[in-house]
Design an enzyme around this catalytic site. Structure first.
Site, PDB file in Angstrom:
ATOM      1  CB  ILE A  99      13.830  48.131   9.637  1.00 15.00           C
ATOM      2  CG1 ILE A  99      14.602  48.704   8.443  1.00 15.00           C
ATOM      3  CG2 ILE A  99      12.577  47.394   9.193  1.00 15.00           C
ATOM      4  CD1 ILE A  99      15.179  47.646   7.518  1.00 15.00           C
ATOM      5  N   GLY A 108      10.103  49.592  -1.433  1.00 12.90           N
ATOM      6  CA  GLY A 108       9.761  48.507  -2.361  1.00 12.90           C
ATOM      7  C   GLY A 108      10.837  48.166  -3.382  1.00 12.90           C
ATOM      8  N   GLY A 110      14.045  46.805  -2.386  1.00 15.31           N
ATOM      9  CA  GLY A 110      15.019  45.868  -1.835  1.00 15.31           C
ATOM     10  C   GLY A 110      16.005  46.448  -0.839  1.00 15.31           C
ATOM     11  CB  THR A 113      14.833  42.980   1.644  1.00 14.41           C
ATOM     12  OG1 THR A 113      13.424  43.185   1.515  1.00 14.41           O
ATOM     13  CG2 THR A 113      15.106  41.491   1.788  1.00 14.41           C
ATOM     14  CG  ASN A 140       3.971  47.749   6.246  1.00 18.65           C
ATOM     15  OD1 ASN A 140       4.170  47.641   5.037  1.00 18.65           O
ATOM     16  ND2 ASN A 140       4.806  48.362   7.063  1.00 18.65           N
ATOM     17  CE1 TYR A 147      10.690  44.130   8.183  1.00 18.02           C
ATOM     18  CE2 TYR A 147       8.473  43.759   8.985  1.00 18.02           C
ATOM     19  CZ  TYR A 147       9.544  44.606   8.774  1.00 18.02           C
ATOM     20  OH  TYR A 147       9.460  45.915   9.148  1.00 18.02           O
ATOM     21  CE  LYS A 149      10.687  39.809  -1.791  1.00 17.27           C
ATOM     22  NZ  LYS A 149      10.867  41.057  -2.563  1.00 17.27           N
TER      23      LYS A 149
END
Length: 190
Positions: A99, A108, A110, A113, A140, A147, A149
């Site tokens: 990704i 940062g 969301g 995710t 990172n 990941y 989450k």
């Protein structure tokens, strides 16, 4: 019944033609920080034409072992990144995921995710895969948290595998099993 396999609350996964990808990838490749988070290869600038030709060859060559999606934000339908399932071993039900969020203003927040959760839903429900793996660089921590989450667990480290800016860094291997994903209740994202 799921109303959209590829749509979440913030983003949707889509397809792109190589010309659209080429323009975006060429622009994103000019951001050294993005490229160092994405890849361990030395930085290299490529023209949109070169990227388009490469993408067309890769798409043709890997038609049944790679699934490449754009990541678009819902409110503007703006292309902000990509996610792919690759190296699929159908016999084992196993794949790798990659990704990248190329548009820095969406880091940062969301979006990555959620895109990862969407591609996992696709991998486990549509492709009937059993496990999905990924690799992330030790430097990172934002991606590592994202990941985790999404349900990935650290499975191992390749110690000091990468040399960046005069320092050695670990390559962290993570994975998620279908049953772990199901236990999280990730089926409905919209």
């Amino acid at each position: 019944m799921e109303n959209s396999l590829f749509r979440g609350r913030l983003v949707r996964l889509g397809s792109e033609n190589p010309e659209v990808w080429a323009e975006a990838f060429s622009r994103w490749a000019q951001n050294a920080e993005y490229m160092r988070l994405l890849d361990s290869d030395p930085l290299r600038l490529r023209s949109p034409k070169t990227i388009k030709e490469w993408l067309e060859k890769e798409m043709e060559k890997r038609e049944w072992s790679t699934y490449l999606f754009s990541i678009r934000i819902l409110d503007e339908d703006r292309l902000i990144g990509f996610v792919d399932l690759n190296g699929i071993h159908w016999h084992h039900g196993d794949a790798w995921v990659g990704i990248g969020i190329g548009e820095r203003e969406y880091w940062g927040k969301g979006y990555g995710t959620e895109a990862m959760r969407l591609v996992l839903r696709y991998a486990f429900t549509e492709l009937n895969l059993y496990r999905v793996s990924l690799g992330v660089f030790e430097y990172n921590p934002r991606a590592l948290r994202s990941y985790q989450k999404a349900g990935f667990k650290i499975e191992g480290r390749v110690r000091q595998a990468l040399l960046r800016d005069g320092r050695r860094w670990d390559w962290i291997v993570m994975g998620i099993l279908k049953e772990e994903w199901e236990q999280q209740g990730n089926l409905n994202l919209a």
